[in-house]
Design an enzyme around this catalytic site. Structure first.
Site, PDB file in Angstrom:
ATOM      1  N   THR A  24      34.326  52.346  20.787  1.00  0.00           N
ATOM      2  CA  THR A  24      33.911  51.197  19.360  1.00  0.00           C
ATOM      3  C   THR A  24      35.252  50.486  18.934  1.00  0.00           C
ATOM      4  OG1 THR A  24      33.865  51.780  17.297  1.00  0.00           O
ATOM      5  CG2 THR A  24      35.560  53.580  18.181  1.00  0.00           C
ATOM      6  N   SER A 149      51.281  47.916  15.994  1.00  0.00           N
ATOM      7  CA  SER A 149      50.152  47.616  14.806  1.00  0.00           C
ATOM      8  C   SER A 149      51.447  46.703  13.939  1.00  0.00           C
ATOM      9  CB  SER A 149      49.809  49.345  13.782  1.00  0.00           C
ATOM     10  OG  SER A 149      49.741  48.724  12.254  1.00  0.00           O
ATOM     11  N   TYR A 182      52.121  57.197  10.848  1.00  0.00           N
ATOM     12  CA  TYR A 182      51.381  56.398  11.643  1.00  0.00           C
ATOM     13  C   TYR A 182      52.400  55.454  12.113  1.00  0.00           C
ATOM     14  CZ  TYR A 182      48.155  52.442  12.583  1.00  0.00           C
ATOM     15  OH  TYR A 182      46.977  51.341  13.616  1.00  0.00           O
TER      16      TYR A 182
HETATM   17  N1  LIG Z   1      41.335  47.523  13.601  1.00  0.00           N
HETATM   18  C1  LIG Z   1      43.019  47.612  13.215  1.00  0.00           C
HETATM   19  O1  LIG Z   1      43.027  46.852  11.216  1.00  0.00           O
HETATM   20  C2  LIG Z   1      44.108  47.874  13.372  1.00  0.00           C
HETATM   21  C3  LIG Z   1      45.485  46.954  12.960  1.00  0.00           C
HETATM   22  C4  LIG Z   1      46.917  47.459  13.724  1.00  0.00           C
HETATM   23  C5  LIG Z   1      46.309  48.122  14.848  1.00  0.00           C
HETATM   24  N2  LIG Z   1      45.462  49.142  15.310  1.00  0.00           N
HETATM   25  C6  LIG Z   1      45.597  49.858  16.514  1.00  0.00           C
HETATM   26  O2  LIG Z   1      44.013  48.686  16.897  1.00  0.00           O
HETATM   27  C7  LIG Z   1      43.788  49.989  18.059  1.00  0.00           C
HETATM   28  C8  LIG Z   1      42.687  50.780  18.558  1.00  0.00           C
HETATM   29  O3  LIG Z   1      42.191  50.908  16.843  1.00  0.00           O
HETATM   30  P1  LIG Z   1      40.507  50.252  16.396  1.00  0.00           P
HETATM   31  O4  LIG Z   1      40.901  49.978  15.176  1.00  0.00           O
HETATM   32  O5  LIG Z   1      40.074  50.083  16.987  1.00  0.00           O
HETATM   33  O6  LIG Z   1      39.966  51.309  15.438  1.00  0.00           O
HETATM   34  P2  LIG Z   1      39.117  52.386  16.044  1.00  0.00           P
HETATM   35  O7  LIG Z   1      37.194  51.706  15.618  1.00  0.00           O
HETATM   36  O8  LIG Z   1      38.864  53.658  14.975  1.00  0.00           O
HETATM   37  O9  LIG Z   1      38.750  53.512  16.869  1.00  0.00           O
HETATM   38  C9  LIG Z   1      39.958  53.527  17.821  1.00  0.00           C
HETATM   39  C10 LIG Z   1      39.685  54.541  19.677  1.00  0.00           C
HETATM   40  O10 LIG Z   1      40.555  55.363  19.367  1.00  0.00           O
HETATM   41  C11 LIG Z   1      39.733  56.815  19.824  1.00  0.00           C
HETATM   42  N3  LIG Z   1      40.596  57.839  19.449  1.00  0.00           N
HETATM   43  C12 LIG Z   1      41.334  57.984  18.557  1.00  0.00           C
HETATM   44  N4  LIG Z   1      41.440  59.805  18.935  1.00  0.00           N
HETATM   45  C13 LIG Z   1      41.255  59.519  20.168  1.00  0.00           C
HETATM   46  C14 LIG Z   1      41.926  61.051  21.050  1.00  0.00           C
HETATM   47  N5  LIG Z   1      42.550  62.056  20.330  1.00  0.00           N
HETATM   48  N6  LIG Z   1      41.956  60.632  22.469  1.00  0.00           N
HETATM   49  C15 LIG Z   1      40.907  59.636  22.880  1.00  0.00           C
HETATM   50  N7  LIG Z   1      40.553  58.478  22.112  1.00  0.00           N
HETATM   51  C16 LIG Z   1      40.832  58.685  20.463  1.00  0.00           C
HETATM   52  C17 LIG Z   1      38.449  56.550  19.164  1.00  0.00           C
HETATM   53  O11 LIG Z   1      36.980  57.595  19.433  1.00  0.00           O
HETATM   54  P3  LIG Z   1      36.148  58.081  18.824  1.00  0.00           P
HETATM   55  O12 LIG Z   1      35.364  57.103  18.380  1.00  0.00           O
HETATM   56  O13 LIG Z   1      35.597  59.349  20.108  1.00  0.00           O
HETATM   57  O14 LIG Z   1      36.500  58.655  17.575  1.00  0.00           O
HETATM   58  C18 LIG Z   1      38.058  55.215  19.284  1.00  0.00           C
HETATM   59  O15 LIG Z   1      37.040  54.809  20.827  1.00  0.00           O
HETATM   60  C19 LIG Z   1      44.988  51.428  17.862  1.00  0.00           C
HETATM   61  O16 LIG Z   1      45.380  51.958  17.843  1.00  0.00           O
HETATM   62  C20 LIG Z   1      44.997  51.164  16.121  1.00  0.00           C
HETATM   63  O17 LIG Z   1      46.307  51.442  15.888  1.00  0.00           O
HETATM   64  C21 LIG Z   1      43.874  48.406  14.648  1.00  0.00           C
END
Ligand SMILES: NC(=O)c1ccc[n+]([C@@H]2O[C@H](COP(=O)([O-])OP(=O)(O)OC[C@H]3O[C@@H](n4cnc5c(N)ncnc54)[C@H](OP(=O)(O)O)[C@@H]3O)[C@@H](O)[C@H]2O)c1
Length: 310
Positions: A24, A149, A182
C-alpha cells in the site's frame, strides 16, 4: 533538470528490486513504477493476502511484470531472518533494496522488546539489509534506499544511552511520546544510510546507500494516529495533491536516477519540502554526526545480533 517525474525512471529490465511495505501507500507506488519499467519486484510485506492483492493490482496495469511476494514482519527479528533467508534463496542477485515500510502513532514494544517504531522502522530494516547485503555487494550499481521523513528533524539520538529506552529490559526509561519516537526512528534511518554509505565506500563496494522522504502523502500512515493529528495531515496532503505516486518520486529518483550518488538524500523540492518534484535535500545537523552514526551502528548490531561483513 527541473521536474523529475516517473517518465524519467530509466528502463529497469534485468534489475531485481525488493520493496518493503509494498502492499500500500508509497511502497506500492514504488513497486508499481519499478515493475512498469520492467524490474522484477519482490514485495516484502507482513500480510501475504494484502501483498497478493497488490500484485494483482500491479499486474492489471503491467501484465508483463514479474512480481513475487515474501512475508516480512519487521516487528519480529525471527521474521526478518526468515524473510532474508527466503529472499537469498530465491534471488541470486539484488539490484535494489527499498527500505520503505513504516509505522507511526503506535506505542509499545516489538516481540523482541524494542520500542515499536524504532524496532520496525530502523532495527528491522537494519537487520534485513545486513542479512541480504551479500546479494547486493557483487552487483555493479546496486543501491539500498531507505525512506525517512521531515520528522527526522525532531528526533534525537544524542548518545547510545538514548537508545536504552529501546530495550524492554532497561530500567528508568522515561515514558515516551510516540511523535518523538517516530522522529527518532526516522533520524536513525538517515544515520544508518550515511554510515552504511561510509562503510560501503571504505570497502570499495559497488553498492551505494541513499535516502529519500516523501514530504507528505495521503496514505494509510496515520491509521494509528489520533484523529486530531491524522485529519489535518491527510487534508494538507490532499490539498497539496500529494498522492502516493507523488510521495514515491523521491524514492524512485534515489533508486534509479543515474546521476544520484551514495550518501545523497532526496525529497520534494518545493516550499518546506512538503510539495514539488524530487531533488537533493539537506538533512539535519544531528543526522550528520559521524560519531553518533557509528555508535548507532554498533548499538544496532548489538541489539539485532546482525553483524555486517565490514
Ligand atoms: N505518507 C506520509 O505522509 C509520509 C511522510 C513521511 C514519511 N513517510 C514514510 O514513508 C514510508 C511509507 O509510508 P506510507 O505513507 O506509504 O504508509 P502506509 O500507507 O501506512 O504503508 C506502510 C507500509 O508499511 C508496512 N508495515 C507496517 N508495519 C510493518 C511491519 N511490522 N512489517 C512489515 N511491513 C510493515 C504496511 O503494511 P500493512 O499494510 O500490512 O500494515 C504498509 O505496507 C514510511 O517509512 C513512512 O515513515 C510517509
Amino acid at each position: 533538470m527541473s521536474e523529475w517525474t516517473e517518465d524519467h525512471l530509466p528502463d529497469q529490465r534485468g534489475r531485481v528490486a525488493v520493496v518493503t511495505g509494498a502492499n500500500t501507500g508509497i511502497g506500492f507506488a514504488t513497486a508499481r513504477a519499478l515493475a512498469a519499467r520492467g524490474a522484477h519486484v519482490v514485495l516484502a510485506c507482513r500480510d501475504l493476502d494484502r501483498a497478493r492483492t497488490a500484485v494483482d493490482r500491479i499486474a492489471q496495469s503491467a501484465p508483463e511484470a514479474r512480481l513475487d511476494v515474501v512475508r516480512l514482519d519487521l516487528a519480529s527479528l525471527a521474521s526478518v531472518r526468515a524473510a532474508a533467508e527466503e529472499i537469498r534463496e530465491r534471488l541470486p542477485r539484488i539490484d535494489l533494496l527499498v527500505n520503505n515500510a513504516g509505522i507511526t502513532g503506535l506505542r509499545g514494544r516489538t516481540g523482541d522488546g524494542f520500542e515499536v517504531q524504532f524496532g520496525v522502522n530502523h532495527l528491522g530494516h537494519f537487520a534485513l539489509t545486513g542479512l541480504v547485503l551479500d546479494r547486493l555487494l557483487p552487483v555493479p550499481g546496486s543501491r539500498v534506499v531507505t525512506v525517512s521523513s521531515i520528522a527526522h528533524r525532531y528526533g534525537r539520538i544524542d548518545d547510545v544511552d538514548d537508545l536504552r529506552p529501546a530495550r524492554d529490559t532497561d530500567t528508568g526509561a522515561r515514558p515516551e511520546n510516540s511523535v518523538f519516537t517516530y522522529a527518532r526512528s526516522k533520524l536513525a534511518n538517515l544515520m544508518f544510510t550515511y554510515e552504511l554509505q561510509r562503510r560501503l565506500s571504505a570497502a570499495g563496494a559497488p553498492t551505494t546507500a541513499l535516502a529519500a522522504h516523501p514530504g507528505g502523502a495521503s496514505t494509510e500512515i496515520f491509521r494509528n494516529s489520533p484523529g486530531w493529528f491524522r485529519a489535518p495531515n491527510l487534508l494538507i496532503a490532499k490539498l497539496l495533491g500529494r498522492s502516493p505516486e507523488m510521495g514515491a518520486l523521491p524514492t524512485l529518483r534515489a533508486a534509479a536516477d543515474p546521476e544520484a550518488r551514495g550518501g545523497e538524500y532526496y525529497g520534494p523540492g518545493g516550499l518546506f519540502e512538503v510539495q514539488g518534484y524530487p531533488r537533493r535535500v539537506a538533512s539535519s545537523p544531528r543526522s550528520r554526526d559521524a560519531d553518533n552514526q557509528r555508535r548507532l551502528w554498533e548499538a544496532s548490531e548489538r541489539l539485532t545480533e546482525v553483524i555486517y561483513p565490514f
